[in-house]
Design an enzyme around this catalytic site. Structure first.
Site, PDB file in Angstrom:
ATOM      1  N   THR A  28      -8.114  -1.598  -8.074  1.00  0.00           N
ATOM      2  CA  THR A  28      -9.009  -0.625  -7.442  1.00  0.00           C
ATOM      3  C   THR A  28      -9.705   0.180  -8.534  1.00  0.00           C
ATOM      4  O   THR A  28      -9.057   0.757  -9.393  1.00  0.00           O
ATOM      5  CB  THR A  28      -8.171   0.290  -6.525  1.00  0.00           C
ATOM      6  OG1 THR A  28      -7.714  -0.491  -5.433  1.00  0.00           O
ATOM      7  CG2 THR A  28      -8.985   1.471  -6.012  1.00  0.00           C
ATOM      8  N   GLN A 101      -8.822  -9.359  -2.128  1.00  0.00           N
ATOM      9  CA  GLN A 101      -7.596  -8.784  -1.575  1.00  0.00           C
ATOM     10  C   GLN A 101      -7.923  -7.985  -0.312  1.00  0.00           C
ATOM     11  O   GLN A 101      -8.705  -7.034  -0.344  1.00  0.00           O
ATOM     12  CB  GLN A 101      -6.899  -7.880  -2.597  1.00  0.00           C
ATOM     13  CG  GLN A 101      -5.457  -7.576  -2.163  1.00  0.00           C
ATOM     14  CD  GLN A 101      -4.743  -6.609  -3.069  1.00  0.00           C
ATOM     15  OE1 GLN A 101      -5.326  -5.621  -3.521  1.00  0.00           O
ATOM     16  NE2 GLN A 101      -3.463  -6.852  -3.305  1.00  0.00           N
ATOM     17  N   HIS A 178      -2.863  -8.107   1.222  1.00  0.00           N
ATOM     18  CA  HIS A 178      -2.157  -7.032   0.515  1.00  0.00           C
ATOM     19  C   HIS A 178      -0.965  -6.573   1.360  1.00  0.00           C
ATOM     20  O   HIS A 178      -1.097  -5.741   2.248  1.00  0.00           O
ATOM     21  CB  HIS A 178      -3.116  -5.872   0.263  1.00  0.00           C
ATOM     22  CG  HIS A 178      -2.656  -4.911  -0.792  1.00  0.00           C
ATOM     23  ND1 HIS A 178      -1.350  -4.846  -1.228  1.00  0.00           N
ATOM     24  CD2 HIS A 178      -3.332  -3.970  -1.516  1.00  0.00           C
ATOM     25  CE1 HIS A 178      -1.255  -3.911  -2.170  1.00  0.00           C
ATOM     26  NE2 HIS A 178      -2.436  -3.370  -2.354  1.00  0.00           N
ATOM     27  N   ASN A 181       2.899  -2.408  -2.137  1.00  0.00           N
ATOM     28  CA  ASN A 181       2.545  -1.059  -2.613  1.00  0.00           C
ATOM     29  C   ASN A 181       2.440   0.020  -1.545  1.00  0.00           C
ATOM     30  O   ASN A 181       1.713   1.000  -1.712  1.00  0.00           O
ATOM     31  CB  ASN A 181       1.230  -1.123  -3.410  1.00  0.00           C
ATOM     32  CG  ASN A 181       1.399  -1.942  -4.674  1.00  0.00           C
ATOM     33  OD1 ASN A 181       2.518  -2.277  -5.035  1.00  0.00           O
ATOM     34  ND2 ASN A 181       0.307  -2.273  -5.335  1.00  0.00           N
ATOM     35  N   ARG A 230       0.640 -10.821  -1.268  1.00  0.00           N
ATOM     36  CA  ARG A 230       1.250  -9.990  -2.309  1.00  0.00           C
ATOM     37  C   ARG A 230       2.303  -9.079  -1.699  1.00  0.00           C
ATOM     38  O   ARG A 230       2.040  -8.392  -0.712  1.00  0.00           O
ATOM     39  CB  ARG A 230       0.182  -9.139  -3.014  1.00  0.00           C
ATOM     40  CG  ARG A 230       0.714  -8.459  -4.264  1.00  0.00           C
ATOM     41  CD  ARG A 230      -0.364  -7.752  -5.062  1.00  0.00           C
ATOM     42  NE  ARG A 230      -0.077  -7.894  -6.485  1.00  0.00           N
ATOM     43  CZ  ARG A 230      -0.420  -7.004  -7.413  1.00  0.00           C
ATOM     44  NH1 ARG A 230      -1.081  -5.913  -7.092  1.00  0.00           N
ATOM     45  NH2 ARG A 230      -0.108  -7.191  -8.679  1.00  0.00           N
ATOM     46  N   ASN A 238       4.095   5.156  -3.323  1.00  0.00           N
ATOM     47  CA  ASN A 238       3.700   5.631  -1.992  1.00  0.00           C
ATOM     48  C   ASN A 238       4.907   5.954  -1.112  1.00  0.00           C
ATOM     49  O   ASN A 238       4.897   5.741   0.100  1.00  0.00           O
ATOM     50  CB  ASN A 238       2.761   4.628  -1.293  1.00  0.00           C
ATOM     51  CG  ASN A 238       1.338   4.704  -1.833  1.00  0.00           C
ATOM     52  OD1 ASN A 238       0.898   5.763  -2.266  1.00  0.00           O
ATOM     53  ND2 ASN A 238       0.632   3.583  -1.816  1.00  0.00           N
ATOM     54  N   GLY A 320      -3.018  -6.644 -15.074  1.00  0.00           N
ATOM     55  CA  GLY A 320      -3.866  -5.596 -14.558  1.00  0.00           C
ATOM     56  C   GLY A 320      -4.546  -4.820 -15.674  1.00  0.00           C
ATOM     57  O   GLY A 320      -5.701  -5.066 -16.027  1.00  0.00           O
TER      58      GLY A 320
HETATM   59  C1  FMN Z   1      -6.363   1.094 -11.957  1.00  0.00           C
HETATM   60  C2  FMN Z   1      -5.415   0.294 -11.122  1.00  0.00           C
HETATM   61  C3  FMN Z   1      -5.810  -0.133  -9.853  1.00  0.00           C
HETATM   62  C4  FMN Z   1      -4.955  -0.930  -9.084  1.00  0.00           C
HETATM   63  N1  FMN Z   1      -5.387  -1.392  -7.862  1.00  0.00           N
HETATM   64  C5  FMN Z   1      -4.640  -2.272  -7.169  1.00  0.00           C
HETATM   65  C6  FMN Z   1      -5.146  -2.890  -5.984  1.00  0.00           C
HETATM   66  O1  FMN Z   1      -6.292  -2.677  -5.573  1.00  0.00           O
HETATM   67  N2  FMN Z   1      -4.324  -3.751  -5.322  1.00  0.00           N
HETATM   68  C7  FMN Z   1      -3.061  -4.027  -5.757  1.00  0.00           C
HETATM   69  O2  FMN Z   1      -2.357  -4.814  -5.120  1.00  0.00           O
HETATM   70  N3  FMN Z   1      -2.578  -3.487  -6.891  1.00  0.00           N
HETATM   71  C8  FMN Z   1      -3.343  -2.637  -7.611  1.00  0.00           C
HETATM   72  N4  FMN Z   1      -2.878  -2.132  -8.808  1.00  0.00           N
HETATM   73  C9  FMN Z   1      -1.646  -2.674  -9.364  1.00  0.00           C
HETATM   74  C10 FMN Z   1      -1.983  -3.831 -10.316  1.00  0.00           C
HETATM   75  O3  FMN Z   1      -2.480  -4.947  -9.592  1.00  0.00           O
HETATM   76  C11 FMN Z   1      -0.738  -4.270 -11.094  1.00  0.00           C
HETATM   77  O4  FMN Z   1       0.276  -4.565 -10.179  1.00  0.00           O
HETATM   78  C12 FMN Z   1      -0.262  -3.196 -12.062  1.00  0.00           C
HETATM   79  O5  FMN Z   1      -1.332  -2.690 -12.838  1.00  0.00           O
HETATM   80  C13 FMN Z   1       0.812  -3.741 -13.000  1.00  0.00           C
HETATM   81  O6  FMN Z   1       0.299  -4.816 -13.775  1.00  0.00           O
HETATM   82  P1  FMN Z   1      -0.042  -4.593 -15.331  1.00  0.00           P
HETATM   83  O7  FMN Z   1       1.221  -4.065 -15.981  1.00  0.00           O
HETATM   84  O8  FMN Z   1      -0.435  -5.937 -15.836  1.00  0.00           O
HETATM   85  O9  FMN Z   1      -1.140  -3.586 -15.386  1.00  0.00           O
HETATM   86  C14 FMN Z   1      -3.684  -1.292  -9.568  1.00  0.00           C
HETATM   87  C15 FMN Z   1      -3.287  -0.833 -10.831  1.00  0.00           C
HETATM   88  C16 FMN Z   1      -4.132  -0.059 -11.611  1.00  0.00           C
HETATM   89  C17 FMN Z   1      -3.695   0.365 -12.988  1.00  0.00           C
END
Ligand code: FMN
Length: 366
Positions: A28, A101, A178, A181, A230, A238, A320
């Site tokens: 996001t 998603q 989705h 989370n 997912r 949350n 991410g």
């Molecule tokens: C800025 C940001 C936005 C995210 N938005 C989403 C999202 O839209 N949907 C989702 O399932 N997870 C979202 N996440 C979680 C990421 O998909 C991911 O699970 C998380 O960053 C851990 O992975 P990483 O360690 O590789 O960053 C978001 C994380 C971050 C940092």
């Protein structure tokens, strides 16, 4: 087993041959245009990342009441479908593959984001214990959501079906549901947020019912081999909890086997989950339960990801924050180059800065 496989081994995902196993996680970024319509700026951001084996585009509300944050894109209006076409066509022109998603935030919203200032909806009228709602006017206390009536649930399933159909019309290659989370489907799944006494609450079978109905509807639109799900079994984000997460998620994952999905996308437990007393179940625990492609995520780097693939614990790894900061992450991993550091102050909202201005390697060395 895939003893010799690594991040650069091609992978057959449903009808798609992925050139590598480096997936861009859904992220996001709160940069949709007016009407929550994707723009050319969003297309540029995704094109920069088209060398990913697969892009999973950011969480996107299937209905106006599914929105929980400012400027998140939707997939419920004709303008949004047209906006997403800019993104999907651009990514395809650059050789990439992109899933969308599908999102409904449930209680993680605020009346100021809801049509007619209504209360957010949820399985049960339970306010999130921690955190605040993100609104266009800044942070606000969460309100107690309204529990959905049982006769409203077919309408929720229909919203996902329509969102899936709109994603197909927008030119995506597939969709990810989705279920993670602490958003609506997760709120139904776990008993910390689901206190219903009807066919959608109580037993694990009942709590998983909405997820499975939504999955069936989305699969109906796309075919199972272009649909992922997912889930975040250990996540406390949350204000989520479950009295028996191993049993809850083992049941849900076993039940998902019936569809023959493109993949299951699981989040590993995090340090924040540990601090909040989460169950900390590694995704490898669920590996023998899911009879299909498993994607894992959370804090992976190149070496850890290669190890997870080589050991057979996962088929694909999503990244991410590293993809936010490194548009050419696969090339950087390939030559073991240094990585740009992500800047959290520009993660959520804003314009080009911190979005499309992270340099690719060749720009740095030129
Ligand atoms: C800025 C940001 C936005 C995210 N938005 C989403 C999202 O839209 N949907 C989702 O399932 N997870 C979202 N996440 C979680 C990421 O998909 C991911 O699970 C998380 O960053 C851990 O992975 P990483 O360690 O590789 O960053 C978001 C994380 C971050 C940092």
């Amino acid at each position: 087993m895939s003893a010799n496989a690594n991040l650069f081994s091609p992978f057959q995902l449903g009808p798609y041959t992925l050139p590598n196993r480096i997936v861009m996680a859904p992220l996001t970024r709160n940069r949709a245009g007016n009407g929550n319509v994707p723009t050319a700026l969003n297309a540029t951001y995704y094109v920069q990342r088209a060398s990913a084996g697969l892009i999973i585009a950011e969480a996107t509300q299937v209905t106006p009441s599914g929105q929980g944050y400012p400027a998140t894109p939707g997939i419920h209006s004709p303008e949004q479908v047209e906006g997403w076409k800019l993104v999907t066509e651009a990514v395809h022109n650059h050789g990439g593959r992109i899933f969308l998603q599908l999102w409904h935030v449930g209680r993680i919203s605020h009346p100021s984001l809801q049509p007619d200032g209504a209360l957010p909806v949820a399985p049960s009228a339970i306010v999130p214990a921690e955190g605040t709602a993100s609104t266009y006017e800044g942070s606000k206390p969460y309100v107690t959501p309204r529990a959905l009536e049982i006769d409203e649930l077919p309408g929720i399933v229909e919203q996902y079906r329509q969102g899936a159909a709109n994603a197909l019309a927008a030119g995506f290659d597939g969709v990810e549901i989705h279920g993670a989370n602490g958003y609506l489907l997760d709120q139904f799944l776990r008993d910390g947020t689901n206190k219903r006494t009807d066919a959608y609450g109580g037993s694990i079978e009942n709590r998983a019912r909405l997820l499975l109905e939504v999955t069936a509807a989305v699969v109906d639109v796309w075919g199972a081999d272009r649909v992922g799900v997912r889930l975040s079994p250990s996540s406390t984000f949350n204000s989520m909890s479950d009295s028996d997460p191993k049993a809850t998620f083992s049941y849900a994952i076993e039940a998902l086997n019936q569809f023959g999905l493109a993949y299951l996308h699981l989040l590993e437990p995090s340090e924040a989950d540990a601090r909040h007393g989460g169950a900390l179940i590694p995704t490898s625990y669920f590996r023998p339960i899911f009879k299909g492609t498993l994607m894992t995520n959370w804090d992976y780097d190149r070496d850890k990801a290669n190890a997870a693939i080589a050991s057979g614990d996962a088929d694909l790894v999503s990244f991410g924050k590293l993809f936010i900061a490194n548009p050419d992450l696969p090339e950087r991993f390939r030559i073991n180059a240094s990585l740009n550091a992500p800047d959290p102050s520009t993660f959520y909202g804003g314009g080009e800065q911190g979005y499309i201005d992270y340099p690719a390697l060749e720009l740095q060395t030129r």
